[in-house]
Motif scaffolding. Structure first.
Motif, PDB file in Angstrom:
ATOM      1  N   UNK A   1       4.437   8.869 -10.371  1.00 51.13           N
ATOM      2  CA  UNK A   1       4.368   9.245  -9.071  1.00 51.13           C
ATOM      3  C   UNK A   1       5.030   8.727  -8.088  1.00 51.13           C
ATOM      4  N   UNK A   2       5.269   9.494  -6.767  1.00 53.62           N
ATOM      5  CA  UNK A   2       5.961   8.903  -5.862  1.00 53.62           C
ATOM      6  C   UNK A   2       5.345   7.868  -4.919  1.00 53.62           C
ATOM      7  N   UNK A   3       5.923   7.010  -4.320  1.00 56.00           N
ATOM      8  CA  UNK A   3       5.369   5.842  -3.688  1.00 56.00           C
ATOM      9  C   UNK A   3       4.773   6.324  -2.302  1.00 56.00           C
ATOM     10  N   UNK A   4       3.963   5.664  -1.687  1.00 59.15           N
ATOM     11  CA  UNK A   4       3.243   5.927  -0.239  1.00 59.15           C
ATOM     12  C   UNK A   4       4.332   6.413   0.660  1.00 59.15           C
ATOM     13  N   UNK A   5       3.878   7.140   1.579  1.00 59.21           N
ATOM     14  CA  UNK A   5       4.908   7.742   2.753  1.00 59.21           C
ATOM     15  C   UNK A   5       4.625   6.689   3.610  1.00 59.21           C
TER      16      UNK A   5
END
Length: 253
Positions: free
Chosen positions: A93-97
């Motif tokens: 999953x992508x890291x926090x924006x």
């Protein structure tokens, strides 16, 4: 088209939902024995039930790629249950924006562990056996941010482009051993991650309007690309970072 990978063993991390699950489904449909790994036990159990509809062997391992010990453990359990890993789909999953100036060093460390070093560890865990057998496919799943720096995604821009650099480097090192290494860069795909970044369904509609094909992509459309890159049909594709974004990116090269 027969992709020529029936009977191969595939390990898909982040395989309980979204693009990871779609990739696992595409590989299972092609006749692969599939191990999916993820952090959420309920989603992981649901994923296994869904994958079993294709009639192949499915296994699941509860793990978090952020944990330095998880890669070796997941690879070992896959080997014990299904056999040595032929196909690795390294997905997380992508890291926090957020902007660079908004992110603490602790947040950077987490993103690097999960989205960069997690991939490195997985490759380390499966690559020696792939090379010894003279056949292997490694497909990393990153983001359009690996090619084009996106505003408000500092952590993703840095870690995803790092993975793309690893792919290009490794492809040159092990291609002669029969191991092909490629990277998929999804654009706007209908996942929980995109809904979060877009601020809900209304935001998704705005994103769709900016895509030349006029819509948000489906996870299955990325999953099928992953399966192709993992196949015999992609036997001369190596070191590529492939955008799957409906033409949204403006980058030429």
């Amino acid at each position: 088209m027969d992709l020529g990978i029936a009977g191969k063993v595939a390990l898909v991390t982040g395989g309980s939902a979204g693009i990871g699950l779609a990739a696992a489904r595409s590989l299972a449909r092609e006749g692969c024995a599939v191990c999916v790994s993820a952090r959420d036990p309920e989603r992981l159990a649901d994923a296994v039930v869904g994958l079993q509809e294709f009639g192949g062997v499915v296994h699941a391992v509860l793990a978090d790629v952020e944990d330095p010990a998880s890669a070796a453990r997941v690879a070992a359990e896959t080997r014990d249950v299904l056999g040595p890993v032929d196909i690795l789909v390294a997905n997380a999953g992508g890291p926090p924006a957020g902007r660079f100036t908004d992110k603490s060093l602790e947040e950077w460390e987490v993103a690097i562990q999960r989205n960069l070093l997690g991939t490195v560890r997985l490759i380390h865990a499966v690559l020696p056996e792939m090379r010894s057998r003279g056949w292997g496919r490694i497909v990393t799943v990153t983001s359009r941010s690996a090619r084009e720096a996106l505003d408000g995604l500092a952590l993703s821009n840095a870690t995803r482009s790092g993975v793309a650099g690893i792919v290009r480097t490794l492809a040159r090192e092990v291609g002669g051993d029969g191991v092909l290494v490629n990277n998929v860069m999804p654009g706007p795909i209908a996942t929980d991650r995109l809904r979060e970044l877009a601020g809900g369904d209304e935001g998704l509609a705005g994103r769709a309007a900016a895509v030349p094909v006029g819509r948000i992509g489906e996870p299955e459309e990325v999953g099928d690309v992953v399966a192709f890159l993992a196949s015999e049909r992609a036997s001369y594709v190596n070191g590529v970072s492939l955008l799957v974004d409906g033409g949204e990116s403006r980058v030429i090269a």
